[in-house]
Enzyme design. Structure first.
Site, PDB file in Angstrom:
ATOM      1  N   ARG A  86     -11.810  18.588  25.421  1.00 25.84           N
ATOM      2  CA  ARG A  86     -11.077  18.131  24.525  1.00 25.84           C
ATOM      3  C   ARG A  86     -11.358  19.877  23.631  1.00 25.84           C
ATOM      4  O   ARG A  86     -11.229  20.631  22.958  1.00 25.84           O
ATOM      5  CB  ARG A  86     -11.779  16.995  23.549  1.00 25.84           C
ATOM      6  CG  ARG A  86     -11.824  16.910  22.440  1.00 25.84           C
ATOM      7  CD  ARG A  86     -11.806  16.230  21.494  1.00 25.84           C
ATOM      8  NE  ARG A  86     -13.497  15.480  22.001  1.00 25.84           N
ATOM      9  CZ  ARG A  86     -14.552  15.949  21.773  1.00 25.84           C
ATOM     10  NH1 ARG A  86     -14.338  16.669  21.036  1.00 25.84           N
ATOM     11  NH2 ARG A  86     -15.433  15.596  22.158  1.00 25.84           N
ATOM     12  N   ASP A 121       5.654  26.816   9.387  1.00 30.82           N
ATOM     13  CA  ASP A 121       6.154  25.964  10.531  1.00 30.82           C
ATOM     14  C   ASP A 121       7.576  26.257  11.241  1.00 30.82           C
ATOM     15  O   ASP A 121       8.479  27.016  10.841  1.00 30.82           O
ATOM     16  CB  ASP A 121       6.194  24.158  10.213  1.00 30.82           C
ATOM     17  CG  ASP A 121       7.043  23.811  11.500  1.00 30.82           C
ATOM     18  OD1 ASP A 121       7.415  23.655  12.348  1.00 30.82           O
ATOM     19  OD2 ASP A 121       6.903  22.945  11.190  1.00 30.82           O
ATOM     20  N   TYR A 158      10.253  18.714   7.332  1.00 32.03           N
ATOM     21  CA  TYR A 158      10.194  17.406   8.424  1.00 32.03           C
ATOM     22  C   TYR A 158       9.268  16.740   7.270  1.00 32.03           C
ATOM     23  O   TYR A 158       7.986  16.579   6.985  1.00 32.03           O
ATOM     24  CB  TYR A 158       9.346  17.961   9.555  1.00 32.03           C
ATOM     25  CG  TYR A 158       9.726  16.204  10.373  1.00 32.03           C
ATOM     26  CD1 TYR A 158      10.234  16.130  10.649  1.00 32.03           C
ATOM     27  CD2 TYR A 158       8.144  16.402  10.658  1.00 32.03           C
ATOM     28  CE1 TYR A 158      10.003  14.803  11.885  1.00 32.03           C
ATOM     29  CE2 TYR A 158       7.640  14.933  11.468  1.00 32.03           C
ATOM     30  CZ  TYR A 158       9.076  14.239  11.633  1.00 32.03           C
ATOM     31  OH  TYR A 158       8.539  12.942  12.508  1.00 32.03           O
ATOM     32  N   LYS A 194      10.027  20.191  20.630  1.00 31.45           N
ATOM     33  CA  LYS A 194      10.898  20.728  20.176  1.00 31.45           C
ATOM     34  C   LYS A 194      11.704  22.117  21.502  1.00 31.45           C
ATOM     35  O   LYS A 194      11.741  22.523  22.681  1.00 31.45           O
ATOM     36  CB  LYS A 194      11.506  21.771  18.936  1.00 31.45           C
ATOM     37  CG  LYS A 194      10.607  20.117  17.883  1.00 31.45           C
ATOM     38  CD  LYS A 194      11.449  18.684  17.759  1.00 31.45           C
ATOM     39  CE  LYS A 194      11.473  17.755  17.292  1.00 31.45           C
ATOM     40  NZ  LYS A 194      10.147  16.744  17.557  1.00 31.45           N
TER      41      LYS A 194
HETATM   42  N1  LCS Z   1       8.019  20.242  12.260  1.00 30.21           N
HETATM   43  C1  LCS Z   1       9.217  20.341  12.463  1.00 30.21           C
HETATM   44  C2  LCS Z   1       9.928  20.699  12.043  1.00 30.21           C
HETATM   45  C3  LCS Z   1       9.633  19.082  13.328  1.00 30.21           C
HETATM   46  O1  LCS Z   1      10.845  18.766  13.090  1.00 30.21           O
HETATM   47  C4  LCS Z   1       8.817  18.134  13.233  1.00 30.21           C
HETATM   48  C5  LCS Z   1       9.264  17.226  14.294  1.00 30.21           C
HETATM   49  C6  LCS Z   1       7.450  18.140  13.198  1.00 30.21           C
HETATM   50  C7  LCS Z   1       6.538  18.981  13.088  1.00 30.21           C
HETATM   51  C8  LCS Z   1       6.497  16.626  14.101  1.00 30.21           C
HETATM   52  O2  LCS Z   1       6.525  17.285  15.672  1.00 30.21           O
HETATM   53  P1  LCS Z   1       6.140  16.027  16.712  1.00 30.21           P
HETATM   54  O3  LCS Z   1       4.620  15.218  16.001  1.00 30.21           O
HETATM   55  O4  LCS Z   1       6.994  15.262  16.237  1.00 30.21           O
HETATM   56  O5  LCS Z   1       5.910  17.008  18.187  1.00 30.21           O
HETATM   57  N2  LCS Z   1      10.584  16.634  13.997  1.00 30.21           N
HETATM   58  C9  LCS Z   1      10.928  15.997  14.624  1.00 30.21           C
HETATM   59  C10 LCS Z   1      12.281  15.121  14.026  1.00 30.21           C
HETATM   60  O6  LCS Z   1      13.519  16.369  13.226  1.00 30.21           O
HETATM   61  N3  LCS Z   1      12.947  13.917  14.729  1.00 30.21           N
HETATM   62  O7  LCS Z   1      12.052  13.509  15.659  1.00 30.21           O
HETATM   63  C11 LCS Z   1      10.745  14.970  15.075  1.00 30.21           C
END
Ligand code: LCS
Length: 393
Positions: free
Chosen positions: A58, A183, A111, A208
């Site tokens: 951790r 971000d 998001y 992503k």
């Molecule tokens: N920031 C952005 C710009 C994102 O598109 C997402 C997830 C996150 C943070 C959060 O990331 P995660 O915890 O899912 O790894 N975006 C998503 C979307 O557009 N569709 O499903 C997840």
């Protein structure tokens, strides 16, 4: 191997590599929760920081560290902190910079959960927030309060593909000593490097583009300086939103091909956006590579390329959009983005459904908006798939 003079793709392949004693070309996975000390003094010195050494996964792990170093190198930051998910990265930043009585300023379209938790969870801890149109820089500046402790940007934004002028906002923030977090999920460091534009913190959902294979969920926070790194790292360690070594190893593997994956997906997206824009059933298309995008010039200035994310609306609206989504054959009707496969989804009822009607309206997340994440398949197949589905509308 770690060389200042290497290019992006070389660093994507080599940066942060572990010198494995057996000489394996690919670093091993240190799938362990804990590390043994040489003796009691060594254990105590590892904890006090007098000696470098791994203690407990951790807190740190060689496989996770390799990924952290590689992403920090590609973003041009001092160091980074890998997290279990993109949302864990967002929360790590919120918790590191915000506390009772402090204020977060961000733009309207983010998001969904990055905004929704600020309005549903953080008020419980006395944190205030404002979400405002950031295309009007003067209005954005006027929304800064004496207690603003963090400016949070996401550009291009999910799902409106709105572009925020990182440099202009960072210039304003610097005069008031307010840290700016970007971000950078939609671009990855291959297309946009926010530290060069004045940002202090960069984060990614590595679920992503960075991992790129739709097989893990992961996140990372990159700090420009040691000062920011020292603020962020303990939050992740103490919340316990660390990565697992296997998750880190898969992400490091995905990262190696980031540049060529984005080149291909972007090349496809440019053609898909042009196809959609001229299609008689399509009402509008938002893609930073199209001159019709309202911030086309800004996108050209701060991004190395327009990326692989497209939003569009069909004539008629949601009913027509649903027919399209229900009839694609190769593209997957699924949330997420940045993977090798083309995905299509409806933000108002899916990724952004937790936002209030008012927040959706302010952010431009209309009912007819359909989001397309273009993959690396053969572009003719992507276009033919969309064409046959559009024929059914
Ligand atoms: N920031 C952005 C710009 C994102 O598109 C997402 C997830 C996150 C943070 C959060 O990331 P995660 O915890 O899912 O790894 N975006 C998503 C979307 O557009 N569709 O499903 C997840």
């Amino acid at each position: 191997m770690h060389d200042e003079n290497l290019g992006f793709n070389s660093n994507a392949v080599h940066a942060g590599g572990i010198d494995d004693v057996l000489g394996s070309a690919v670093s091993p996975i240190y799938q362990t929760s804990t590390f043994k000390f040489e003796n009691a003094d060594h254990g105590a010195k590892c904890f006090s920081g007098e000696e470098k050494g791994f203690i407990y996964t951790r807190i740190g792990n060689p496989t996770i560290n390799e990924l952290e170093q590689a992403v920090a190198k590609l973003e041009g930051g001092f160091g980074s902190v890998a997290t279990s998910s993109g949302m864990a990265a967002v929360n790590t930043v919120y918790m590191a910079y915000l506390s009772s009585g402090k204020h977060l300023l961000a733009h309207n379209s983010l998001y969904g959960p990055s905004r929704a938790i600020m309005e549903s969870l953080y008020p419980k801890f006395g944190v205030e927030s404002t979400f405002i149109d950031a295309t009007d820089i003067k209005a954005f500046e006027a929304a800064i309060r004496p207690n603003t402790a963090l400016i949070f940007l996401e550009t291009p934004a999910n799902p409106t593909i709105g572009i925020t002028d990182i440099e202009a906002i960072c210039t304003i923030a610097k005069t008031r000593n307010i840290p700016v977090c970007v971000d950078n999920t939609f671009c990855s460091p291959y297309l946009q490097r926010p530290f060069e534009l004045g940002a202090d913190i960069v984060l990614h959902s590595m679920t992503k583009f960075i991992n790129g294979h739709a097989d893990i969920v992961a996140g990372i926070v990159v700090a420009k300086t040691r000062e920011h790194y020292d603020k962020i790292r303990p939050v992740m360690v103490n919340i316990g939103c660390n990565m697992d070594p296997h998750q880190a190893w898969l992400t490091r593997r995905g990262l190696k091909t980031l540049g060529i994956r984005i080149d291909r997906a972007q090349e496809n997206a440019i053609k898909v956006a042009a196809f959609l824009e001229q299609h008689p059933k399509v009402d509008w298309v938002l893609y930073p590579g199209l001159p019709s995008h309202p911030q086309y010039e800004l996108a050209k200035k701060q991004m190395k390329g327009p990326g692989a994310m497209i939003s569009f609306g069909l004539k008629g609206g949601l009913r027509e959009g649903k027919v399209l989504m229900d009839n694609v054959k190769m593209a997957l009707l699924a949330v997420s983005l940045g993977g090798i496969e083309t995905l299509i989804q409806h933000p108002a009822s899916m990724t952004h459904s937790k936002l209030s009607a008012e927040a959706k309206k302010a952010a431009g997340i209309t009912d007819e908006l359909v989001r397309l994440a273009v993959g690396i398949e053969d572009v003719d197949d992507i276009i033919n798939d969309l064409r046959q589905a559009l024929d059914k509308v």
